[in-house]
Design an enzyme around this catalytic site. Structure first.
Site, PDB file in Angstrom:
ATOM      1  N   THR A   1     -29.841  20.210 -29.916  1.00 47.99           N
ATOM      2  CA  THR A   1     -29.014  19.335 -29.079  1.00 47.99           C
ATOM      3  C   THR A   1     -27.822  20.147 -28.567  1.00 47.99           C
ATOM      4  O   THR A   1     -27.285  21.013 -29.274  1.00 47.99           O
ATOM      5  CB  THR A   1     -28.512  18.103 -29.855  1.00 47.99           C
ATOM      6  N   GLY A   2     -27.430  19.869 -27.328  1.00 52.36           N
ATOM      7  CA  GLY A   2     -26.343  20.661 -26.748  1.00 52.36           C
ATOM      8  C   GLY A   2     -26.774  22.106 -26.578  1.00 52.36           C
ATOM      9  O   GLY A   2     -26.081  23.026 -27.010  1.00 52.36           O
ATOM     10  N   GLY A   3     -27.922  22.287 -25.920  1.00 51.93           N
ATOM     11  CA  GLY A   3     -28.480  23.648 -25.799  1.00 51.93           C
ATOM     12  C   GLY A   3     -28.244  24.289 -24.457  1.00 51.93           C
ATOM     13  O   GLY A   3     -28.895  25.286 -24.123  1.00 51.93           O
ATOM     14  N   THR A   4     -27.314  23.750 -23.670  1.00 52.45           N
ATOM     15  CA  THR A   4     -27.156  24.282 -22.314  1.00 52.45           C
ATOM     16  C   THR A   4     -26.114  25.394 -22.223  1.00 52.45           C
ATOM     17  O   THR A   4     -25.999  26.050 -21.192  1.00 52.45           O
ATOM     18  CB  THR A   4     -26.780  23.164 -21.315  1.00 52.45           C
ATOM     19  N   SER A   5     -25.329  25.587 -23.256  1.00 44.65           N
ATOM     20  CA  SER A   5     -24.335  26.677 -23.227  1.00 44.65           C
ATOM     21  C   SER A   5     -23.947  27.033 -24.657  1.00 44.65           C
ATOM     22  O   SER A   5     -24.424  26.425 -25.622  1.00 44.65           O
ATOM     23  CB  SER A   5     -23.094  26.294 -22.404  1.00 44.65           C
ATOM     24  N   GLY A   6     -23.111  28.034 -24.779  1.00 41.57           N
ATOM     25  CA  GLY A   6     -22.517  28.388 -26.063  1.00 41.57           C
ATOM     26  C   GLY A   6     -23.540  28.677 -27.157  1.00 41.57           C
ATOM     27  O   GLY A   6     -24.560  29.326 -26.939  1.00 41.57           O
TER      28      GLY A   6
ATOM     29  N   GLY B   1     -25.570  26.687 -28.814  1.00 44.36           N
ATOM     30  CA  GLY B   1     -26.877  26.054 -28.680  1.00 44.36           C
ATOM     31  C   GLY B   1     -27.793  26.891 -27.805  1.00 44.36           C
ATOM     32  O   GLY B   1     -28.957  27.149 -28.162  1.00 44.36           O
TER      33      GLY B   1
ATOM     34  N   SER C   1     -17.802  23.068 -38.589  1.00 43.46           N
ATOM     35  CA  SER C   1     -16.723  23.935 -38.081  1.00 43.46           C
ATOM     36  C   SER C   1     -15.876  24.445 -39.245  1.00 43.46           C
ATOM     37  O   SER C   1     -15.726  23.743 -40.261  1.00 43.46           O
ATOM     38  CB  SER C   1     -15.821  23.141 -37.134  1.00 43.46           C
TER      39      SER C   1
ATOM     40  N   TYR D   1     -10.884  16.024 -35.082  1.00 41.31           N
ATOM     41  CA  TYR D   1     -12.042  16.938 -34.991  1.00 41.31           C
ATOM     42  C   TYR D   1     -12.484  17.369 -36.389  1.00 41.31           C
ATOM     43  O   TYR D   1     -13.669  17.310 -36.725  1.00 41.31           O
ATOM     44  CB  TYR D   1     -11.632  18.142 -34.144  1.00 41.31           C
TER      45      TYR D   1
HETATM   46  N1  NAP Z   1     -16.444  27.230 -29.965  1.00 43.93           N
HETATM   47  C1  NAP Z   1     -15.904  27.176 -31.163  1.00 43.93           C
HETATM   48  O1  NAP Z   1     -14.932  27.895 -31.462  1.00 43.93           O
HETATM   49  C2  NAP Z   1     -16.488  26.261 -32.219  1.00 43.93           C
HETATM   50  C3  NAP Z   1     -16.130  26.494 -33.556  1.00 43.93           C
HETATM   51  C4  NAP Z   1     -16.687  25.710 -34.560  1.00 43.93           C
HETATM   52  C5  NAP Z   1     -17.620  24.733 -34.245  1.00 43.93           C
HETATM   53  N2  NAP Z   1     -17.956  24.513 -32.944  1.00 43.93           N
HETATM   54  C6  NAP Z   1     -18.989  23.493 -32.692  1.00 43.93           C
HETATM   55  O2  NAP Z   1     -20.117  24.132 -32.138  1.00 43.93           O
HETATM   56  C7  NAP Z   1     -20.894  23.204 -31.383  1.00 43.93           C
HETATM   57  C8  NAP Z   1     -21.279  23.848 -30.058  1.00 43.93           C
HETATM   58  O3  NAP Z   1     -20.118  24.098 -29.311  1.00 43.93           O
HETATM   59  P1  NAP Z   1     -19.928  25.359 -28.356  1.00 43.93           P
HETATM   60  O4  NAP Z   1     -18.659  25.995 -28.770  1.00 43.93           O
HETATM   61  O5  NAP Z   1     -21.176  26.163 -28.296  1.00 43.93           O
HETATM   62  O6  NAP Z   1     -19.580  24.598 -27.005  1.00 43.93           O
HETATM   63  P2  NAP Z   1     -20.242  24.445 -25.572  1.00 43.93           P
HETATM   64  O7  NAP Z   1     -20.659  25.749 -25.017  1.00 43.93           O
HETATM   65  O8  NAP Z   1     -19.279  23.604 -24.815  1.00 43.93           O
HETATM   66  O9  NAP Z   1     -21.580  23.622 -25.879  1.00 43.93           O
HETATM   67  C9  NAP Z   1     -21.607  22.263 -26.129  1.00 43.93           C
HETATM   68  C10 NAP Z   1     -22.993  21.778 -25.753  1.00 43.93           C
HETATM   69  O10 NAP Z   1     -23.133  20.428 -26.176  1.00 43.93           O
HETATM   70  C11 NAP Z   1     -23.530  19.646 -25.055  1.00 43.93           C
HETATM   71  N3  NAP Z   1     -23.042  18.310 -25.331  1.00 43.93           N
HETATM   72  C12 NAP Z   1     -21.763  17.887 -25.483  1.00 43.93           C
HETATM   73  N4  NAP Z   1     -21.736  16.589 -25.763  1.00 43.93           N
HETATM   74  C13 NAP Z   1     -23.027  16.181 -25.797  1.00 43.93           C
HETATM   75  C14 NAP Z   1     -23.657  14.943 -26.036  1.00 43.93           C
HETATM   76  N5  NAP Z   1     -22.955  13.831 -26.287  1.00 43.93           N
HETATM   77  N6  NAP Z   1     -25.017  14.881 -25.991  1.00 43.93           N
HETATM   78  C15 NAP Z   1     -25.742  15.983 -25.734  1.00 43.93           C
HETATM   79  N7  NAP Z   1     -25.195  17.174 -25.494  1.00 43.93           N
HETATM   80  C16 NAP Z   1     -23.858  17.268 -25.526  1.00 43.93           C
HETATM   81  C17 NAP Z   1     -22.958  20.373 -23.850  1.00 43.93           C
HETATM   82  O11 NAP Z   1     -23.617  20.080 -22.646  1.00 43.93           O
HETATM   83  P3  NAP Z   1     -23.103  18.879 -21.664  1.00 43.93           P
HETATM   84  O12 NAP Z   1     -21.620  19.004 -21.582  1.00 43.93           O
HETATM   85  O13 NAP Z   1     -23.805  19.082 -20.378  1.00 43.93           O
HETATM   86  O14 NAP Z   1     -23.537  17.634 -22.334  1.00 43.93           O
HETATM   87  C18 NAP Z   1     -23.266  21.806 -24.271  1.00 43.93           C
HETATM   88  O15 NAP Z   1     -24.625  22.103 -24.063  1.00 43.93           O
HETATM   89  C19 NAP Z   1     -20.034  21.945 -31.287  1.00 43.93           C
HETATM   90  O16 NAP Z   1     -20.498  20.994 -32.224  1.00 43.93           O
HETATM   91  C20 NAP Z   1     -18.643  22.428 -31.694  1.00 43.93           C
HETATM   92  O17 NAP Z   1     -17.867  21.408 -32.250  1.00 43.93           O
HETATM   93  C21 NAP Z   1     -17.405  25.236 -31.926  1.00 43.93           C
END
Ligand code: NAP
Length: 248
Positions: free
Chosen positions: A12-17, A19, A137, A150
């Site tokens: 889930t959330g596989g379009t960036s970052g 995922g 996280s 968060y």
């Molecule tokens: N970056 C950090 O420093 C960090 C650190 C610790 C944990 N995390 C966690 O890591 C996970 C991934 O985050 P990331 O940093 O890789 O960020 P990201 O690149 O913004 O990726 C988030 C992804 O989730 C999707 N998304 C968001 N809300 C959604 C929903 N309700 N249903 C389906 N898809 C959804 C987004 O696509 P759409 O917006 O198009 O839906 C996107 O594909 C998150 O759970 C975040 O809390 C991040």
């Protein structure tokens, strides 16, 4: 490596970052991968980049009907899942006193309810010896003033990993969470920070830098693979030494 040949993974959330990086990794190791996101254009783009072993589905994890449709699509196309990476999440970096009910509901809807029901609805499809990884996280391990809401959501989903590890044990399904540190993704892009703020953050990390999404993908692939067959109900902190290393 071909640890995932013949396996099917939902991210889930596989379009960036993280995922998307994990989707690349699992596909490179032989998997078929279903990625989701809320934005059709981003889902289409990512699916095209990932190639023929990727299926993109627009599904908001906070929307239970969308989750039902997602699981139906997976059931029809693949019939089963071996890996679920419950990764979709949103950031809410708001001081405690300023958090509104709307902020609370929006964050909990995706970060807790979305993760909970993704796993509940995927569960009937998950094969024996399957693996679930939840993206929590580092913030669940430390107090930090602007992260109250968060962090609470991330603590909740780590707890879910523990309890589901017990719940799903009779089906030999393992459940773990990961706690990434500061990872350079669209949610928290290193380049968007001012020089002083970036230096303040990297100064607290033993590695001296933000992590890369690929460095999370390798850990998720490990936990999802048979190589982690005796790791269950755990949280793996992947943070370059942020939480546990005290820099002099
Ligand atoms: N970056 C950090 O420093 C960090 C650190 C610790 C944990 N995390 C966690 O890591 C996970 C991934 O985050 P990331 O940093 O890789 O960020 P990201 O690149 O913004 O990726 C988030 C992804 O989730 C999707 N998304 C968001 N809300 C959604 C929903 N309700 N249903 C389906 N898809 C959804 C987004 O696509 P759409 O917006 O198009 O839906 C996107 O594909 C998150 O759970 C975040 O809390 C991040």
């Amino acid at each position: 490596m071909t640890r995932f040949t013949g396996k099917t993974a939902l991210i889930t959330g596989g379009t960036s970052g993280m995922g998307l990086a994990t989707a690349h990794r699992l596909i490179a190791e032989g998997a078929h991968v279903i990625i989701t996101g809320r934005t059709p254009q981003r889902v289409d783009q990512a699916t095209a980049v990932l190639g023929p072993r990727a299926l993109g589905v627009v599904a908001d994890t906070a929307d239970l009907q969308a989750l039902d449709a997602l699981m139906n699509a997976i059931s029809t196309r693949f019939g089963r899942l071996d890996v679920v990476f419950a990764n979709a999440g949103v950031g809410a970096f708001i001081p405690f006193a300023d958090i509104t009910e709307t902020d609370f509901d929006q964050t909990v809807d995706v970060n807790v309810k979305g993760v909970f029901f993704t796993i509940q609805k995927a569960s009937p499809l998950i094969a024996e010896n399957g693996s679930i990884v939840i993206n929590a996280s580092w913030t669940l391990h430390r107090g930090n003033g602007v992260l109250t809401l968060y962090s609470a959501t991330k603590a909740a989903v780590h707890n879910l990993a523990r309890t589901l590890a017990a719940d799903l044990a009779p089906r030999a399904i393992r459940v773990n969470s990961i706690s990434p540190g500061y990872i350079d993704t669209p949610m928290y892009p290193a380049a968007a920070l001012g020089e002083t703020e970036a230096a303040a953050i990297t100064g607290r990390i033993a590695a001296g830098r933000f992590g890369r999404p690929e460095e999370i993908a390798t850990a998720v692939a490990f936990l999802a693979s048979h190589e982690a067959s005796y790791i269950n109900g755990q949280d793996l902190v992947i943070d370059g030494g942020l939480v546990n290393a005290i820099l002099a």
